[in-house]
Write an enzyme that holds these catalytic residues in place. Structure first.
Site, mmCIF file in Angstrom:
data_model
loop_
_atom_site.group_PDB
_atom_site.id
_atom_site.type_symbol
_atom_site.label_atom_id
_atom_site.label_comp_id
_atom_site.label_asym_id
_atom_site.label_seq_id
_atom_site.Cartn_x
_atom_site.Cartn_y
_atom_site.Cartn_z
ATOM 1 N N ASP A 4 0.857 -1.178 0.000
ATOM 2 C CA ASP A 4 0.000 0.000 0.000
ATOM 3 C C ASP A 4 0.895 1.230 0.000
ATOM 4 O OD1 ASP A 4 -2.022 1.804 0.233
ATOM 5 O OD2 ASP A 4 -2.888 0.954 2.047
ATOM 6 N N GLY A 10 -0.875 6.227 1.603
ATOM 7 C CA GLY A 10 -1.805 7.351 1.572
ATOM 8 C C GLY A 10 -2.907 7.253 2.604
ATOM 9 N N ASP A 68 -2.532 8.102 -3.235
ATOM 10 C CA ASP A 68 -3.834 8.735 -3.439
ATOM 11 C C ASP A 68 -4.320 9.310 -2.120
ATOM 12 O OD1 ASP A 68 -4.260 6.279 -2.167
ATOM 13 O OD2 ASP A 68 -6.289 6.107 -2.964
ATOM 14 N N GLN A 128 -11.013 6.550 -7.228
ATOM 15 C CA GLN A 128 -11.628 7.276 -6.126
ATOM 16 C C GLN A 128 -12.924 7.928 -6.610
ATOM 17 O OE1 GLN A 128 -11.072 7.144 -3.042
ATOM 18 N NE2 GLN A 128 -8.960 6.417 -2.804
ATOM 19 N N GLY A 153 -11.319 3.979 -1.258
ATOM 20 C CA GLY A 153 -12.332 4.840 -0.666
ATOM 21 C C GLY A 153 -13.634 4.150 -0.345
ATOM 22 N N ASP A 173 -7.779 -7.382 0.365
ATOM 23 C CA ASP A 173 -6.964 -7.425 1.579
ATOM 24 C C ASP A 173 -7.793 -6.866 2.709
ATOM 25 O OD1 ASP A 173 -5.731 -4.613 2.787
ATOM 26 O OD2 ASP A 173 -6.437 -4.426 0.718
ATOM 27 N N CYS A 207 -11.831 -27.960 8.794
ATOM 28 C CA CYS A 207 -10.806 -26.950 8.573
ATOM 29 C C CYS A 207 -9.429 -27.589 8.712
ATOM 30 C CB CYS A 207 -10.968 -25.805 9.570
ATOM 31 S SG CYS A 207 -9.688 -24.530 9.440
ATOM 32 N N CYS A 228 -6.547 -25.955 9.441
ATOM 33 C CA CYS A 228 -5.580 -25.192 10.229
ATOM 34 C C CYS A 228 -5.127 -25.990 11.448
ATOM 35 C CB CYS A 228 -6.162 -23.847 10.649
ATOM 36 S SG CYS A 228 -7.258 -23.912 12.090
ATOM 37 N N CYS A 263 -7.664 -26.250 14.440
ATOM 38 C CA CYS A 263 -8.796 -27.165 14.243
ATOM 39 C C CYS A 263 -8.359 -28.621 14.180
ATOM 40 C CB CYS A 263 -9.544 -26.796 12.956
ATOM 41 S SG CYS A 263 -10.449 -25.244 13.066
ATOM 42 N N HIS A 287 -6.408 -19.811 12.096
ATOM 43 C CA HIS A 287 -7.693 -20.334 11.627
ATOM 44 C C HIS A 287 -8.416 -19.346 10.726
ATOM 45 C CE1 HIS A 287 -11.715 -21.918 11.365
ATOM 46 N NE2 HIS A 287 -12.136 -20.725 11.760
#
Length: 374
Positions: free
Chosen positions: A91, A94, A145, A188, A215, A265, A303, A305, A308, A334
């Site tokens: 990122d 901004g 931005d 934006q 935004g 993300d 699951c 993970c 679990c 998890h």
């Protein structure tokens, strides 16, 4: 050749594809765990890989302040520093700078701000942001931005958008092309469809390897967020990846995938894991709740993970009540695994032309709740 995206299948507006980069290929749709300060909190790189993640996110603002871009470069870049050989998106910083309120001063060329760590003064411009991301060796660089707050007037949103488009051009000029690397523009315009379409047009005239929707998820609500995706979908290049920034819950992801988004993300799965909240196929659980104290079942049957596979709900409850650090680690593990499972399931459904039925089945299990397991 710069970073590219290749379509594999469509189902309505939804797309399954492959992001091809200098650091490997990533199937899309994809969710990127957030590693703000060169680490996904509480997770080793091997642990992150075990969740199914193929790409992670770092942050220019935090890394420029600590440990510093030059120091990261001296260690061989983020990939070596983090032990992450796959793609990394950074990122631009901004959003973080704009969140500093009284600690920053904005002008047409960039922003001057005080560090939230020690109050030291710094300058961030489109050119500086891109240069820092180059030093970090980001596979995907984001333009600088301004992310306007919500709510905002249309006049304010227009002024902010126009400045962000100017910055996008300066970011493009500063970017050094390399094989398998790319620069993403950021759309934006707040909740005003016409402004967002104008923003896309401006970005397309500049030309980028990918396009992000910025935004959003800043307080406007899911319905409005989906409306903005729908208002801009047909105006975005069909042969470029589409990235919805900072989103969101598993339901947000499914709804956005159905509307043509490829990349996401969000800090939600890791932040929730640290506070005892678990995203599961049966809904959201608070592992501090007393009802889990004597529960001998896995958190989420099926699951993969570590939490679990090897532990029961009663143990996870105990860890949080005892304030043991293993609790947040296992729940973060998890949550990230569950997010990857949801997104991978959506991709498989797109490839087979059954996304609507997949989303309906996932939502039905959430609605049934925990009792459906026993």
């Amino acid at each position: 050749m710069s970073l590219t995206w290749e379509a594999k299948a469509t189902d309505g507006y939804a797309r399954a594809g492959t992001l091809k980069t200098a650091h490997g290929d990533v199937p899309t749709p994809t969710f990127m765990p957030v590693g703000t300060a060169a680490t996904v909190k509480g997770m080793t790189a091997d642990a992150v890989r075990s969740t199914g993640a193929g790409i992670v996110l770092g942050n220019t603002y935090h890394l420029m302040l600590r440990p510093g871009a030059d120091k990261v470069a001296s260690f061989g870049g983020l990939h070596k520093l983090m032990d992450w050989s796959g793609p990394i998106l950074t990122d631009s910083g901004g959003f973080q700078v704009m969140s500093l309120a009284g600690l920053r001063k904005l002008d047409k060329d960039g922003v001057t701000f005080q560090s939230h760590i020690d109050g030291s003064k710094h300058r961030l411009t489109p050119e500086i942001s891109v240069q820092i991301q180059h030093k970090l060796d980001a596979t995907i660089t984001m333009v600088l931005d301004e992310c306007p707050p919500f709510p905002v007037t249309e006049e304010q949103a227009q002024s902010s958008m126009e400045m962000s488009m100017r910055w996008a051009g300066l970011s493009r000029d500063a970017f050094v092309p390399r094989d398998g690397y790319g620069l993403f523009g950021i759309v934006q315009g707040s909740v005003f469809p016409d402004l967002r379409r104008r923003s896309i047009d401006a970005l397309m005239q500049i030309g980028f390897e990918g396009y992000a929707l910025g935004g959003l998820a800043v307080g406007e609500g899911q319905e409005m967020m989906f409306a903005m995706i729908e208002a801009t979908w047909d105006h975005m290049p069909a042969d470029k990846p589409r990235y919805l920034m900072g989103v969101g819950t598993p339901d947000d992801l499914l709804g956005s995938i159905a509307r043509g988004i490829d990349m996401f993300d969000c800090v939600m799965p890791t932040r929730a894991g640290r506070t005892g909240r678990a995203f599961t196929s049966r809904g959201i659980f608070n592992m501090r709740n007393a009802r889990f104290a004597d529960d001998g079942r896995p958190l989420d049957p099926g699951c993969t993970c570590l939490g679990c596979q090897r532990h029961v709900r009663g143990y996870l409850h105990h860890l949080f009540r005892a304030e043991e650090m293993l609790g947040p680690i296992l729940l973060t593990w998890h949550n990230l695994t569950y997010y990857q499972t949801v997104v991978a399931g959506a991709r498989a459904a797109i490839l087979e032309g059954r996304l609507d039925s997949y989303i309906a089945a996932v939502r039905a299990r959430w609605a049934e709740g925990d009792q459906a397991d026993g």
